[in-house]
Enzyme design. Structure first.
Site, short mmCIF file in Angstrom:
data_model
loop_
_atom_site.label_atom_id
_atom_site.label_comp_id
_atom_site.label_asym_id
_atom_site.label_seq_id
_atom_site.Cartn_x
_atom_site.Cartn_y
_atom_site.Cartn_z
N HIS A 2 -22.35 16.13 45.96
CA HIS A 2 -22.92 17.48 45.94
C HIS A 2 -24.44 17.45 46.00
O HIS A 2 -25.09 16.50 45.56
CB HIS A 2 -22.39 18.31 44.76
CG HIS A 2 -22.95 17.98 43.42
ND1 HIS A 2 -22.27 18.27 42.26
CD2 HIS A 2 -24.12 17.42 43.01
CE1 HIS A 2 -23.00 17.90 41.22
NE2 HIS A 2 -24.13 17.39 41.64
N ASP A 38 -30.51 25.52 41.21
CA ASP A 38 -29.28 26.00 40.59
C ASP A 38 -29.48 26.30 39.12
O ASP A 38 -30.48 25.90 38.52
CB ASP A 38 -28.13 24.99 40.79
CG ASP A 38 -28.59 23.54 40.63
OD1 ASP A 38 -29.64 23.30 40.03
OD2 ASP A 38 -27.89 22.65 41.12
N GLU A 47 -20.43 21.97 45.84
CA GLU A 47 -19.40 20.98 45.60
C GLU A 47 -18.63 20.70 46.90
O GLU A 47 -18.75 21.45 47.87
CB GLU A 47 -18.43 21.51 44.52
CG GLU A 47 -19.09 21.85 43.18
CD GLU A 47 -19.55 20.62 42.38
OE1 GLU A 47 -19.78 19.55 42.97
OE2 GLU A 47 -19.68 20.76 41.15
N ASN A 57 -20.07 12.94 43.60
CA ASN A 57 -19.11 13.47 44.58
C ASN A 57 -19.83 13.97 45.85
O ASN A 57 -19.22 14.64 46.68
CB ASN A 57 -18.28 14.61 43.97
CG ASN A 57 -19.13 15.82 43.58
OD1 ASN A 57 -20.35 15.80 43.72
ND2 ASN A 57 -18.49 16.87 43.10
C1 F6R Z 1 -29.53 19.65 39.72
C2 F6R Z 1 -28.74 19.48 40.94
C3 F6R Z 1 -27.70 18.43 41.06
C4 F6R Z 1 -28.21 17.05 40.64
C5 F6R Z 1 -27.10 16.00 40.73
C6 F6R Z 1 -27.56 14.65 40.23
O1 F6R Z 1 -30.43 20.73 39.84
O2 F6R Z 1 -28.94 20.23 41.84
O3 F6R Z 1 -27.23 18.39 42.37
O4 F6R Z 1 -29.28 16.69 41.45
O5 F6R Z 1 -25.99 16.42 39.98
O6 F6R Z 1 -27.83 14.73 38.86
P1 F6R Z 1 -28.55 13.52 38.12
O7 F6R Z 1 -29.94 13.46 38.67
O8 F6R Z 1 -28.57 13.92 36.67
O9 F6R Z 1 -27.76 12.30 38.41
#
Ligand code: F6R
Length: 260
Positions: free
Chosen positions: A138, A67, A143, A136
């Site tokens: 994701h 992403d 989302e 959440n």
């Molecule tokens: C980032 C991504 C997100 C993160 C998630 C957890 O490229 O795809 O899904 O993996 O938000 O983020 P952290 O690792 O910072 O807790």
């Protein structure tokens, strides 16, 4: 689905890096799907160490990131292109031509997103997809209520994601509300999926993903549909799972039978 409760985040990073390096030894032109955020940093540090200290080459590897924010320049400190340069690519010999991010600009974003999907197919598909998980549930920026069949596209970030990531922005600095992300369908096409989750804040999301019903409301639950997924968890992230003893016994048997 394998669930491995690790003693520490270091142990999880060691195991994941070991798996990636073993796959790379078998297939030097490995195709990796990569995540940003705090969770994969330990793995990236270990890949860089393997390259610097043991001469492991990533020269033939192709990468596709999950992403990217819409509206941030590539050199913005919060952009995921910047993050990947700082936390991984600066320390490896990946050919810059083989590094891919979802498109974030241009006149026809849907067409550019379709081209991203095509580029993944042209590379032979993703061999190993690295994931984190949002509080959440994701994965990528899919989302809650994202279609379980979704492909790379523009998404509006959920309130929870915005508040979880607000810490990275200075007071008054504008935080992007939009991102392009691989879809859940894109992620499920990977041959192998590795999800790491650390910290208590993720415990409910992990519980829903592993033991809940498959539901677009907890996007990571879609991973239950994939034949080769491993969750590497620390104790805090595993704390709400109801079958922890069972996962431990499965792991013990695996190790006894010669797994790593
Ligand atoms: C980032 C991504 C997100 C993160 C998630 C957890 O490229 O795809 O899904 O993996 O938000 O983020 P952290 O690792 O910072 O807790």
């Amino acid at each position: 689905m394998r669930v491995i409760e690790c003693q520490s985040t270091d142990e999880a990073a060691d195991l994941v890096a070991h798996e990636i390096l073993a796959a790379l030894a078998d297939k030097p032109d490995l195709v990796l799907g990569l995540a940003t955020g705090s969770t994969p940093i330990g793995v990236y540090e270990r890949l860089i160490a393997a390259h610097r200290e043991r001469g492991v080459s990533f020269a033939r590897v192709t990468t596709f990131n999950l992403d990217e924010y819409v509206g941030l320049a590539a050199d913005h400190p919060q952009s995921y292109r910047h993050f990947m340069r700082e936390n991984l690519f600066h320390g490896l010999d990946v050919d810059p031509a083989n590094i891919h991010f979802p498109p974030v600009d241009g006149d026809d974003l849907p067409a550019a997103c379709a081209a991203y999907e095509q580029a993944i197919r042209d590379a032979g598909g993703i061999d190993i997809q690295i994931l984190g998980i949002g509080s959440n549930g994701h994965i990528g920026f899919n989302e809650p209520t994202s279609s379980l069949a979704s492909r790379t596209r523009l998404k509006t970030l959920a309130d929870k994601t915005l508040s979880d990531n607000a810490r990275f922005y200075a007071e008054g600095e504008e935080q992007p509300q939009l991102a392009t992300t691989m879809g859940i369908g894109t992620i499920l096409d990977a041959k192998r999926i590795i999800l790491q989750s650390f910290g208590h804040k993720k415990a409910q999301a992990v519980r829903e993903a592993v033991e809940g019903a498959v539901s677009s409301f907890w996007p990571a639950s879609a991973l239950q549909m994939h034949p080769s997924v491993t969750f590497y968890l620390d104790r805090d992230s595993a704390s709400r799972l109801t079958m922890r003893d069972y996962y431990r016994r499965v792991r013990e048997n695996e190790l006894r039978l010669g797994g790593h």
